[in-house]
Design a protein around this motif. Structure first.
Motif, PDB file in Angstrom:
ATOM      1  N   MET A  40      77.427   6.954  18.602  1.00  0.00           N
ATOM      2  CA  MET A  40      78.452   6.622  17.610  1.00  0.00           C
ATOM      3  C   MET A  40      78.412   5.125  17.341  1.00  0.00           C
ATOM      4  O   MET A  40      78.388   4.311  18.272  1.00  0.00           O
ATOM      5  CB  MET A  40      79.830   7.045  18.125  1.00  0.00           C
ATOM      6  CG  MET A  40      80.968   6.702  17.208  1.00  0.00           C
ATOM      7  SD  MET A  40      82.548   7.284  17.860  1.00  0.00           S
ATOM      8  CE  MET A  40      83.659   6.608  16.627  1.00  0.00           C
ATOM      9  N   GLU A  41      78.435   4.737  16.075  1.00  0.00           N
ATOM     10  CA  GLU A  41      78.397   3.335  15.709  1.00  0.00           C
ATOM     11  C   GLU A  41      79.823   2.787  15.544  1.00  0.00           C
ATOM     12  O   GLU A  41      80.715   3.488  15.062  1.00  0.00           O
ATOM     13  CB  GLU A  41      77.610   3.145  14.409  1.00  0.00           C
ATOM     14  CG  GLU A  41      76.140   3.539  14.523  1.00  0.00           C
ATOM     15  CD  GLU A  41      75.396   3.329  13.223  1.00  0.00           C
ATOM     16  OE1 GLU A  41      76.035   2.877  12.241  1.00  0.00           O
ATOM     17  OE2 GLU A  41      74.191   3.603  13.180  1.00  0.00           O
TER      18      GLU A  41
ATOM     19  N   TYR B 275      82.163   2.111  17.655  1.00  0.00           N
ATOM     20  CA  TYR B 275      83.197   2.915  18.315  1.00  0.00           C
ATOM     21  C   TYR B 275      84.426   2.081  18.666  1.00  0.00           C
ATOM     22  O   TYR B 275      85.535   2.605  18.829  1.00  0.00           O
ATOM     23  CB  TYR B 275      82.641   3.565  19.581  1.00  0.00           C
ATOM     24  CG  TYR B 275      82.309   2.585  20.683  1.00  0.00           C
ATOM     25  CD1 TYR B 275      83.258   2.239  21.633  1.00  0.00           C
ATOM     26  CD2 TYR B 275      81.064   1.981  20.752  1.00  0.00           C
ATOM     27  CE1 TYR B 275      82.975   1.334  22.630  1.00  0.00           C
ATOM     28  CE2 TYR B 275      80.767   1.069  21.743  1.00  0.00           C
ATOM     29  CZ  TYR B 275      81.721   0.754  22.688  1.00  0.00           C
ATOM     30  OH  TYR B 275      81.455  -0.144  23.680  1.00  0.00           O
TER      31      TYR B 275
ATOM     32  N   ASN C  26      79.159   6.349  25.389  1.00  0.00           N
ATOM     33  CA  ASN C  26      78.581   6.301  24.048  1.00  0.00           C
ATOM     34  C   ASN C  26      77.070   6.063  24.097  1.00  0.00           C
ATOM     35  O   ASN C  26      76.303   6.678  23.352  1.00  0.00           O
ATOM     36  CB  ASN C  26      79.254   5.207  23.225  1.00  0.00           C
ATOM     37  CG  ASN C  26      78.777   5.180  21.785  1.00  0.00           C
ATOM     38  OD1 ASN C  26      79.100   6.065  21.004  1.00  0.00           O
ATOM     39  ND2 ASN C  26      78.001   4.162  21.428  1.00  0.00           N
ATOM     40  N   ASP C  27      76.644   5.175  24.995  1.00  0.00           N
ATOM     41  CA  ASP C  27      75.205   4.920  25.136  1.00  0.00           C
ATOM     42  C   ASP C  27      74.467   6.164  25.647  1.00  0.00           C
ATOM     43  O   ASP C  27      73.315   6.411  25.276  1.00  0.00           O
ATOM     44  CB  ASP C  27      74.971   3.750  26.093  1.00  0.00           C
ATOM     45  CG  ASP C  27      75.450   2.423  25.522  1.00  0.00           C
ATOM     46  OD1 ASP C  27      75.608   2.345  24.294  1.00  0.00           O
ATOM     47  OD2 ASP C  27      75.663   1.482  26.320  1.00  0.00           O
TER      48      ASP C  27
ATOM     49  N   ASP D 145      74.406   8.758  22.627  1.00  0.00           N
ATOM     50  CA  ASP D 145      73.968   8.261  21.315  1.00  0.00           C
ATOM     51  C   ASP D 145      72.677   8.972  20.887  1.00  0.00           C
ATOM     52  O   ASP D 145      71.645   8.869  21.568  1.00  0.00           O
ATOM     53  CB  ASP D 145      73.739   6.752  21.387  1.00  0.00           C
ATOM     54  CG  ASP D 145      73.357   6.172  20.036  1.00  0.00           C
ATOM     55  OD1 ASP D 145      73.492   6.880  19.021  1.00  0.00           O
ATOM     56  OD2 ASP D 145      72.900   5.018  19.999  1.00  0.00           O
TER      57      ASP D 145
ATOM     58  N   ALA E  23      70.762   8.352  18.333  1.00  0.00           N
ATOM     59  CA  ALA E  23      69.897   7.555  17.453  1.00  0.00           C
ATOM     60  C   ALA E  23      68.451   7.533  17.939  1.00  0.00           C
ATOM     61  O   ALA E  23      67.515   7.699  17.156  1.00  0.00           O
ATOM     62  CB  ALA E  23      70.441   6.127  17.330  1.00  0.00           C
TER      63      ALA E  23
END
Length: 227
Positions: free
Chosen positions: A1-2, A4, A26-27, A30, A32
């Protein structure tokens, strides 16, 4: 998530422990990196790895394995040169054995770059209208830098892939039996290989053929049918 951090309630802005937990989570989730890897290794045909190419091969319906006929030679007479399905010239007595009814073959797995190009050709073939100009584009793309192949309309519901250079066994298998090169429905496709360094011809042919006394007449044994 960007970004956050923008989703946190104001009352937790100064909570380093909570923000650290959220950042670590989140990391960990993620996507991505996985999305980038999927795009580079599978989705993008220009950069896809072997696994990705195998997937693309199934999508466009082209195998990575090609079957190459052996160059076995057998005893035969001059009359057999008239057939268009003979890949090897007949040999005289004492030079080759009788044909035993079977022909050995071998299966070759195409290298990564070769298979990538074959997939692109098959993808184009799947949507082509099979006109001569578009078939020529496919040939020039597949054999880029090897010569000037082209397609000839020989009439009688027949077309001919003409090569002014000798195809190696793998290239011949690709053209002859891989199914990568298309042809109009109900039309017979033939393969014609012309060794211009040893074949007689006129300058109008544009194929750098040899003059009188330096080249032999082209034999129909150099023409085979594509499957």
């Amino acid at each position: 998530m960007e970004s956050y951090e923008q989703t946190l309630l104001r009352q937790y802005d100064n909570s380093p422990n909570l923000k650290s937990i959220i950042k670590t989570f989140n990391d960990a989730v993620d996507p991505a990196v996985d999305i980038d890897n999927f795009y580079d290794n599978i989705w993008n045909i220009e950069t896809s790895n072997d696994y990705g190419l195998d997937i693309w091969g199934k999508i466009v319906n082209i195998s990575r394995l090609v079957t190459i006929d052996s160059d076995d030679e057998n005893l035969g007479f001059n009359e057999s040169l008239l057939t268009q399905n003979s890949d090897n010239q007949p040999q005289p007595f004492g030079q080759a054995p009788f044909y035993n009814g079977t022909r050995s073959t071998s299966t070759v797995r195409l290298a990564t770059d070769a298979y990538r190009k074959l997939i692109l050709v098959k993808a184009l073939a799947n949507i082509t209208d099979c006109t001569i100009p578009n078939l020529n584009k496919l040939l020039l793309f597949l054999f880029d830098g090897q010569g000037t192949p082209f397609v000839a309309d020989t009439g009688n519901m027949t077309i001919r892939y003409v090569f002014n250079f000798n195809l190696d066994p793998v290239d011949l298998a690709i053209v002859k039996s891989s199914g990568a090169l298309p042809r109009p429905a109900g039309v017979l496709a033939q393969i014609m290989q012309v060794d211009t360094s040893n074949t007689f011809g006129f300058s109008e042919s544009g194929m750098d053929a040899q003059p009188f006394g330096q080249g032999a007449l082209f034999s129909s044994s150099g023409i085979t049918n594509a499957i």
